[in-house]
Design a protein around this motif. Structure first.
Motif, PDB file in Angstrom:
ATOM      1  N   GLN A 202       3.273 -13.513  11.697  1.00 36.42           N
ATOM      2  CA  GLN A 202       4.875 -14.180  11.399  1.00 36.42           C
ATOM      3  C   GLN A 202       5.168 -12.940  10.501  1.00 36.42           C
ATOM      4  O   GLN A 202       5.874 -14.257   9.656  1.00 36.42           O
ATOM      5  N   ASN A 203       5.562 -12.043  10.445  1.00 37.99           N
ATOM      6  CA  ASN A 203       5.607 -11.464   9.384  1.00 37.99           C
ATOM      7  C   ASN A 203       5.659 -11.089   7.736  1.00 37.99           C
ATOM      8  O   ASN A 203       6.955 -11.387   6.774  1.00 37.99           O
ATOM      9  N   LYS A 204       4.828 -12.389   7.518  1.00 41.53           N
ATOM     10  CA  LYS A 204       3.922 -12.955   6.105  1.00 41.53           C
ATOM     11  C   LYS A 204       3.614 -11.113   5.667  1.00 41.53           C
ATOM     12  O   LYS A 204       3.102 -11.337   4.881  1.00 41.53           O
ATOM     13  N   VAL A 205       3.466 -10.509   6.380  1.00 42.42           N
ATOM     14  CA  VAL A 205       2.186  -8.959   5.532  1.00 42.42           C
ATOM     15  C   VAL A 205       3.504  -7.955   6.148  1.00 42.42           C
ATOM     16  O   VAL A 205       4.395  -7.744   7.446  1.00 42.42           O
ATOM     17  N   ALA A 206       3.919  -7.036   5.240  1.00 41.62           N
ATOM     18  CA  ALA A 206       4.235  -5.697   5.499  1.00 41.62           C
ATOM     19  C   ALA A 206       3.543  -4.777   6.493  1.00 41.62           C
ATOM     20  O   ALA A 206       2.382  -4.829   6.734  1.00 41.62           O
ATOM     21  N   THR A 207       4.810  -4.196   7.306  1.00 41.05           N
ATOM     22  CA  THR A 207       3.589  -3.515   8.597  1.00 41.05           C
ATOM     23  C   THR A 207       4.844  -1.720   9.161  1.00 41.05           C
ATOM     24  O   THR A 207       6.018  -1.844   8.057  1.00 41.05           O
ATOM     25  N   ASN A 230      17.731  -2.203  15.328  1.00 40.41           N
ATOM     26  CA  ASN A 230      17.461  -3.203  14.299  1.00 40.41           C
ATOM     27  C   ASN A 230      16.185  -2.718  14.122  1.00 40.41           C
ATOM     28  O   ASN A 230      15.160  -2.236  15.686  1.00 40.41           O
ATOM     29  N   PRO A 231      15.319  -2.743  12.823  1.00 37.17           N
ATOM     30  CA  PRO A 231      14.363  -1.927  12.968  1.00 37.17           C
ATOM     31  C   PRO A 231      12.891  -3.424  13.601  1.00 37.17           C
ATOM     32  O   PRO A 231      13.506  -4.589  13.226  1.00 37.17           O
ATOM     33  N   ARG A 232      12.074  -2.870  13.592  1.00 38.08           N
ATOM     34  CA  ARG A 232      10.916  -3.227  13.727  1.00 38.08           C
ATOM     35  C   ARG A 232       9.464  -3.770  12.796  1.00 38.08           C
ATOM     36  O   ARG A 232       9.373  -4.208  13.248  1.00 38.08           O
ATOM     37  N   ALA A 233       9.670  -2.740  11.794  1.00 35.44           N
ATOM     38  CA  ALA A 233       8.820  -2.525  10.996  1.00 35.44           C
ATOM     39  C   ALA A 233       9.647  -2.747   9.800  1.00 35.44           C
ATOM     40  O   ALA A 233      11.157  -2.478   9.562  1.00 35.44           O
ATOM     41  N   ASP A 234       8.674  -2.985   8.314  1.00 36.49           N
ATOM     42  CA  ASP A 234       9.021  -3.298   7.091  1.00 36.49           C
ATOM     43  C   ASP A 234       9.161  -1.460   6.366  1.00 36.49           C
ATOM     44  O   ASP A 234       9.782  -1.071   5.201  1.00 36.49           O
ATOM     45  N   ILE A 235       8.517  -0.930   6.869  1.00 33.54           N
ATOM     46  CA  ILE A 235       8.264   0.403   6.218  1.00 33.54           C
ATOM     47  C   ILE A 235       8.405   2.214   6.899  1.00 33.54           C
ATOM     48  O   ILE A 235       7.398   1.511   8.002  1.00 33.54           O
ATOM     49  N   PHE A 236       8.286   2.607   6.644  1.00 31.09           N
ATOM     50  CA  PHE A 236       8.247   4.457   7.610  1.00 31.09           C
ATOM     51  C   PHE A 236       7.305   5.649   6.741  1.00 31.09           C
ATOM     52  O   PHE A 236       7.156   5.429   6.072  1.00 31.09           O
ATOM     53  N   ILE A 237       6.060   5.241   7.011  1.00 29.02           N
ATOM     54  CA  ILE A 237       5.480   6.053   6.642  1.00 29.02           C
ATOM     55  C   ILE A 237       4.993   7.432   7.044  1.00 29.02           C
ATOM     56  O   ILE A 237       4.314   7.369   8.386  1.00 29.02           O
TER      57      ILE A 237
END
Length: 303
Positions: A202-207, A230-237
């Protein structure tokens, strides 16, 4: 004015009108800041599956990188037969150990009997770690031993498999038990896996973004409708190039930063590449050469 010219102008006008209308009503939602990504300076994470002189994903590899001063690790994980999350890149054990068969066919206790140093050879063709007691490591152990470090956890099992269907919920429970929600980034090539994980988290962890999300973002970035993203993730690796597309430009990084998405680059192992990406605005790097990259980053920071 010919008929074709009139049609072209009409289509062009319609496109401009559609762009203007979407610009007026679009309200992109930036990602909420995650504690795991709250670093002021660029981050160096060691890829311990690709180090040249120590067995992959073993405590020997992690200990060596910690001594160098890395900010954390990028690790691949899989689920065992008894539903333990272990650090393991390949599906088949005989690519890394002296065992044969799939990871999911063994319990964690059985896999710990494998020689995790079996495959590594030095430049002379010798096997310096064979028979030295190197073991496969569980994610639980890594979280316990290094509570101060950042981890990128890559879910390798396909969502179409039994173990792949279970690992998102198993991972969430482990992070809760370990109180590690704020120092882990969960990612996968399969966007479906991170979506499943987030049903529990529930968005408590970076994805991190999977392949489909990366393609979608770049497609929108390349069009005139980037304001709709609108992004679905917090980071692009991501690598520098994704197929034919360049992912290493300042404009692309800026596009993502406007919606509060960090960008880490993987497989960065030389100073020239790091320097270029730092100037473009990269937030972090995953490397199999942590000593050289840390030294260069310190030099750049102090100069």
């Amino acid at each position: 004015m010919g008929r074709k010219t009139k049609v072209a102008l009409t289509v062009g006008a319609a496109s401009v009108a559609a762009w203007a209308a979407s610009k007026a009503v679009a309200k992109p939602k930036p990602r909420l800041q995650k504690e795991a990504l709250a670093f002021e300076d660029p981050v160096i994470l060691a890829d311990c599956s690709k180090l040249n002189d120590v067995p992959s994903l073993t405590m020997t590899a992690f200990s060596k990188c910690v001594e160098l001063g890395v900010h954390g690790f990028a690790v691949d994980v899989r689920l065992t037969k008894d539903e333990e999350i272990i650090l393991f890149q390949d599906e088949l054990t005989d690519r890394t150990t002296d065992f044969s068969g799939k990871v999911c066919d063994y319990t964690f206790a059985e896999l710990q009997q494998a020689d995790a140093g079996y495959m590594l050879t030095d430049k002379d063709g010798n096997h310096p770690y064979r028979g030295t007691g190197e073991q496969i490591v569980s994610l639980r152990e890594l979280l316990l031993v290094y509570p101060q470090l950042l981890l990128v956890v890559n879910l390798r099992d396909s969502p179409d498999t039994y173990e792949g269907s279970l690992i998102p919920s198993k991972l969430w429970r482990l992070l809760e038990e370990s109180e590690a929600e704020n120092r882990v980034i969960v990612t996968s090539n399969f966007d479906e896996q991170t979506d499943r994980f987030n049903l529990y988290a529930q968005n408590k962890v970076a994805t991190g973004a999977g392949k489909d999300e990366v393609k979608k973002a770049y497609s929108v970035f390349s069009s005139k409708f980037g304001h709709l993203y609108n992004p679905r993730a917090d980071i692009f690796i991501i690598p520098e190039k994704f197929g034919l597309f360049r992912m290493n430009t300042e404009n692309f990084i800026s596009f993502l930063s406007k919606v509060n998405v960090a960008v880490y680059y993987e497989d960065v192992n030389d100073k020239e590449t790091m320097s270029k990406l730092l100037n473009a605005g990269a937030s972090g790097f995953i490397t199999s050469q942590p000593e050289a990259m840390l030294s260069f980053l310190q030099h750049v920071t102090n100069s």
